[in-house]
Design a protein around this motif. Sequence first.
Motif, mmCIF file in Angstrom:
data_model
loop_
_atom_site.group_PDB
_atom_site.id
_atom_site.type_symbol
_atom_site.label_atom_id
_atom_site.label_comp_id
_atom_site.label_asym_id
_atom_site.label_seq_id
_atom_site.Cartn_x
_atom_site.Cartn_y
_atom_site.Cartn_z
ATOM 1 N N ARG A 148 2.709 32.657 51.147
ATOM 2 C CA ARG A 148 3.179 31.655 50.318
ATOM 3 C C ARG A 148 2.088 31.222 49.297
ATOM 4 N NH1 ARG A 148 7.859 29.488 52.071
ATOM 5 N NH2 ARG A 148 7.927 28.759 49.983
ATOM 6 N N GLY A 149 0.951 31.724 49.207
ATOM 7 C CA GLY A 149 0.053 31.068 48.555
ATOM 8 C C GLY A 149 0.171 30.722 47.035
ATOM 9 N N LEU A 150 1.026 32.050 46.432
ATOM 10 C CA LEU A 150 1.318 31.482 45.121
ATOM 11 C C LEU A 150 2.459 30.719 44.883
ATOM 12 C CD1 LEU A 150 0.797 35.267 43.177
ATOM 13 C CD2 LEU A 150 -0.444 32.871 43.093
ATOM 14 N N ASP A 151 3.433 30.746 45.731
ATOM 15 C CA ASP A 151 4.491 29.812 45.431
ATOM 16 C C ASP A 151 4.031 28.099 45.737
ATOM 17 O OD1 ASP A 151 7.489 29.055 46.080
ATOM 18 O OD2 ASP A 151 6.590 27.960 47.594
ATOM 19 N N VAL A 152 3.471 27.964 46.764
ATOM 20 C CA VAL A 152 2.597 26.485 46.810
ATOM 21 C C VAL A 152 1.798 26.391 45.449
ATOM 22 C CG1 VAL A 152 1.023 25.262 47.766
ATOM 23 C CG2 VAL A 152 2.350 26.774 49.268
ATOM 24 N N ALA A 153 0.738 27.440 44.778
ATOM 25 C CA ALA A 153 0.108 27.228 43.592
ATOM 26 C C ALA A 153 0.854 26.775 42.472
ATOM 27 C CB ALA A 153 -0.859 28.298 43.768
ATOM 28 N N MET A 154 1.994 27.374 42.327
ATOM 29 C CA MET A 154 3.025 27.616 41.261
ATOM 30 C C MET A 154 3.745 26.241 41.141
ATOM 31 S SD MET A 154 2.568 30.184 39.362
ATOM 32 C CE MET A 154 0.628 30.162 39.970
ATOM 33 N N ARG A 155 3.773 25.477 42.276
ATOM 34 C CA ARG A 155 4.685 24.255 42.318
ATOM 35 C C ARG A 155 3.380 23.221 42.148
ATOM 36 N NH1 ARG A 155 6.909 23.116 47.690
ATOM 37 N NH2 ARG A 155 5.912 24.760 48.626
ATOM 38 N N ALA A 156 2.339 23.399 42.665
ATOM 39 C CA ALA A 156 1.450 22.418 42.491
ATOM 40 C C ALA A 156 0.787 22.322 40.798
ATOM 41 C CB ALA A 156 0.153 22.716 43.145
ATOM 42 N N MET A 157 0.752 23.460 40.360
ATOM 43 C CA MET A 157 0.485 23.457 38.845
ATOM 44 C C MET A 157 1.573 22.771 37.829
ATOM 45 S SD MET A 157 -1.797 26.891 38.233
ATOM 46 C CE MET A 157 -0.947 27.922 39.126
ATOM 47 N N GLN A 158 2.712 22.919 38.307
ATOM 48 C CA GLN A 158 3.630 21.899 37.750
ATOM 49 C C GLN A 158 3.149 20.527 37.508
ATOM 50 O OE1 GLN A 158 7.441 22.124 39.786
ATOM 51 N NE2 GLN A 158 7.617 24.317 39.366
ATOM 52 N N TYR A 159 2.661 19.648 38.699
ATOM 53 C CA TYR A 159 2.231 18.587 38.628
ATOM 54 C C TYR A 159 0.940 18.274 37.652
ATOM 55 C CZ TYR A 159 1.111 14.070 41.160
ATOM 56 O OH TYR A 159 0.949 12.845 41.542
ATOM 57 N N VAL A 160 0.123 19.682 37.773
ATOM 58 C CA VAL A 160 -1.044 19.326 37.093
ATOM 59 C C VAL A 160 -0.964 19.447 35.565
ATOM 60 C CG1 VAL A 160 -3.312 20.861 36.554
ATOM 61 C CG2 VAL A 160 -2.460 20.583 38.691
ATOM 62 N N ARG A 161 0.156 20.392 35.133
ATOM 63 C CA ARG A 161 0.615 20.471 33.646
ATOM 64 C C ARG A 161 0.803 19.202 33.179
ATOM 65 N NH1 ARG A 161 2.218 25.528 35.136
ATOM 66 N NH2 ARG A 161 4.493 25.144 35.653
ATOM 67 N N VAL A 162 1.833 18.358 33.853
ATOM 68 C CA VAL A 162 2.178 17.072 33.216
ATOM 69 C C VAL A 162 1.119 16.150 33.325
ATOM 70 C CG1 VAL A 162 3.797 14.978 33.846
ATOM 71 C CG2 VAL A 162 4.435 17.250 34.380
ATOM 72 N N MET A 163 0.196 16.286 34.097
ATOM 73 C CA MET A 163 -0.874 15.114 34.174
ATOM 74 C C MET A 163 -1.922 15.733 33.023
ATOM 75 S SD MET A 163 -0.693 12.704 35.897
ATOM 76 C CE MET A 163 0.598 12.064 37.141
ATOM 77 N N SER A 164 -2.072 16.816 32.756
ATOM 78 C CA SER A 164 -3.016 17.339 31.842
ATOM 79 C C SER A 164 -2.684 16.756 30.555
ATOM 80 C CB SER A 164 -3.233 18.711 31.789
ATOM 81 O OG SER A 164 -2.159 19.256 30.874
ATOM 82 N N THR A 165 -1.697 16.255 30.132
ATOM 83 C CA THR A 165 -1.153 15.720 28.784
ATOM 84 C C THR A 165 -1.721 14.666 28.665
ATOM 85 O OG1 THR A 165 0.742 14.751 29.793
ATOM 86 C CG2 THR A 165 1.143 16.853 28.865
ATOM 87 N N GLY A 166 -2.211 13.914 29.656
ATOM 88 C CA GLY A 166 -2.843 12.640 29.334
ATOM 89 C C GLY A 166 -4.245 12.717 28.847
ATOM 90 N N ALA A 167 -4.835 13.782 28.794
ATOM 91 C CA ALA A 167 -6.044 14.446 27.794
ATOM 92 C C ALA A 167 -5.722 14.543 26.628
ATOM 93 C CB ALA A 167 -6.738 15.339 28.676
ATOM 94 N N ASN A 168 -4.607 15.027 26.134
ATOM 95 C CA ASN A 168 -4.219 15.366 24.854
ATOM 96 C C ASN A 168 -3.865 14.097 24.104
ATOM 97 O OD1 ASN A 168 -2.496 18.155 26.189
ATOM 98 N ND2 ASN A 168 -4.275 18.254 24.774
ATOM 99 N N LEU A 169 -3.193 13.285 25.024
ATOM 100 C CA LEU A 169 -2.809 11.759 24.591
ATOM 101 C C LEU A 169 -4.080 10.926 24.103
ATOM 102 C CD1 LEU A 169 0.381 10.835 26.772
ATOM 103 C CD2 LEU A 169 0.245 11.472 24.118
ATOM 104 N N ALA A 170 -5.062 11.092 25.143
ATOM 105 C CA ALA A 170 -6.324 10.345 24.941
ATOM 106 C C ALA A 170 -7.062 10.876 23.694
ATOM 107 C CB ALA A 170 -6.992 10.512 25.998
ATOM 108 N N ALA A 171 -7.204 12.100 23.560
ATOM 109 C CA ALA A 171 -7.908 12.507 22.476
ATOM 110 C C ALA A 171 -7.392 12.097 21.271
ATOM 111 C CB ALA A 171 -8.161 14.219 22.650
ATOM 112 N N THR A 172 -6.426 12.379 21.041
ATOM 113 C CA THR A 172 -5.293 12.085 19.679
ATOM 114 C C THR A 172 -5.326 10.592 19.397
ATOM 115 O OG1 THR A 172 -3.415 12.259 20.777
ATOM 116 C CG2 THR A 172 -4.105 14.159 19.665
ATOM 117 N N ASP A 173 -5.234 9.702 20.487
ATOM 118 C CA ASP A 173 -5.319 8.193 20.185
ATOM 119 C C ASP A 173 -6.804 8.034 19.303
ATOM 120 O OD1 ASP A 173 -6.202 5.536 21.017
ATOM 121 O OD2 ASP A 173 -4.182 5.538 20.887
ATOM 122 N N SER A 174 -7.810 8.497 20.062
ATOM 123 C CA SER A 174 -9.158 8.331 19.423
ATOM 124 C C SER A 174 -9.110 9.117 18.107
ATOM 125 C CB SER A 174 -10.325 8.764 20.360
ATOM 126 O OG SER A 174 -10.223 7.924 21.588
ATOM 127 N N ALA A 175 -8.689 10.116 17.745
ATOM 128 C CA ALA A 175 -8.939 10.801 16.550
ATOM 129 C C ALA A 175 -8.245 10.213 15.533
ATOM 130 C CB ALA A 175 -8.394 12.309 16.962
#
Length: 589
Positions: free
Chosen positions: A237-264
């Motif tokens: 079940r390793g990939l199943d767990v990882a794929m679900r966890a990465m949904q969470y990660v993808r959402v949180m990664s947008t914080g970096a895009n928002l941060a960078a563009t605010d400064s730019a």
Amino acid sequence: MTSAVQAGPLARFATVSDLDRSLGDPADERNPYGFAAAVARDEAAAFPAALAAAVGPMLRRSYVPQADGGTLSGADRTLMTVRVAARRDLTVMPATMFSITAATCVLLAGTTDQRARVVELLGRGGAVGFALTEAEHGGDLLANGCRLEPDGTGGYRLWGSKWLVGLGDRAEALLVCARTGQRGPGAFTLVLLEGPVVAACRTAVRHTSGMRGIGLTGFDFAGVPVPAQALVGQVGRGLDVAMRAMQYVRVMSTGANLAATDSALRWALDFATTHRVAGKPLIDLTQTRRQLATAGTALLAMEAGALGAARALHLAPRAQGIWSSVVKQVCTDASADIFRRCGDLLGTHALLREGFAAAFDTFRRDNAVVRHIDTGPVANLRLVSTALTQWAMAGQPGSTLDPTAIFDLSTPPPQIRLDALAVASRDDPVTGGLPPVADRVRAELATIGGPLADAAAQAVARLRTALAGHLNGIAGLLASRRSGAETDLLEEAERFCYLHAAASCVHLWWANREHPLLDGVAADPAWLAATVGILLARAKGDGWRLPPDLVEPMCRSLDRLHADGRLISLIALPLAEHDRTDKRKRAIQ
């Protein structure tokens, strides 16, 4: 800003504003938490130790549910906290949160003891690496060869190699996804390595072109002993767990895009306000205002989808199979375009490695790295394409969930349930819930009246029509079975991402219409017309193009936020720059 703002979404995010102001003016070259310090660390490929220590208490466990010993009170608040911390140096996000994938996997599938050990490690500033990819296979995870074999005594042996593990140079624990079967997604299992074995298997440190202070390492396993109790979750079940966890990660990664563009965008506004061309301030030129307004609108458009997705982690977790990939696509694409526009405004100044231009260059490279973290762009669009294909074969997506509750920024979400994340689902409250909300929005806009309200109503109507016909187009492609259909499906998936993001803007406007957003106006039709309009243009293939009649309304909002030292956001938090502005005003008085 009016005092009424304090009764709305800003009140929920007051601690985020307090954090930024406590870190001081980022433009101060002596500030260890400022832009000059970030540039110096970039040049030295140095870890942001001081900044990570300052914001770590608010970030290290900010994605861990409170029931598991974390500090997560709302993923939208975590996202905004990431945004204000990382606007000073993007590397602070991976420095404090790169363990999110491995930790979420353990929280999803680990034993009580495993979860407790990981959360304790995070709380004291430790890191858990996630060993998933391999140099020979890249994003083709099903081809991975690192394997876990029974040793005949009840335990296992781990063989093979992994590479580019974030914070691998600092990891005290390592979650490895290894092959335990012959083929398919059910052939992989997760194991948690702890103690001296992690350092013993570590290989050389590498640095990417951006986020240079974050060390990536590989790991070699030559028959490493693994006790049975190190398995995380069930075998296969390793990939199943990882794929679900990465949904969470993808959402949180947008914080970096928002941060960078605010400064730019802030640097571009600083430059345009002070630089003169032919005796006139650059910001007064028509082309400058269009570029700035377009960039600012693109930032708000990506923010609306990201905030909705963050809240949906609590309120609609099954929708993350597609929603998390949508916001990843929109935010990485929009942020790249914003950097291009800001760079064009800065001109040759953007090519220099001095002053704010050095910070601009650093942030532009850092932002580009986010595009390839957790899920690369092609793999990400394939996830959207797969979901759309399933929807087209099974019927239109639907949802019994109330999208208004999801997008209401003034209300704290309920406790998160990570175990409700799903690899595949037809649940999509954004598109499934659009028709009735679109009707309500258009009726509300009719009572407001005026050219901007009319423009917003027309944009919402166009969006509803475009979304209604989109799955029919997908079904037609599937039925054609012609050569090149897969490429066409990926293009349709990309188009869907922008339509989905536009629907998020409609939902967010409706859910918060009683609260002053952006620069302090409740039910402001300008930002709704602008964000939906720019996303519809992107969906049509016209690029990030803002309708001409919306340039001045959006530019005026940007001017006010910039002058008042506030976050360029629908939740326009006062920043450290706001304190600088206040000091200047008091000095004049």
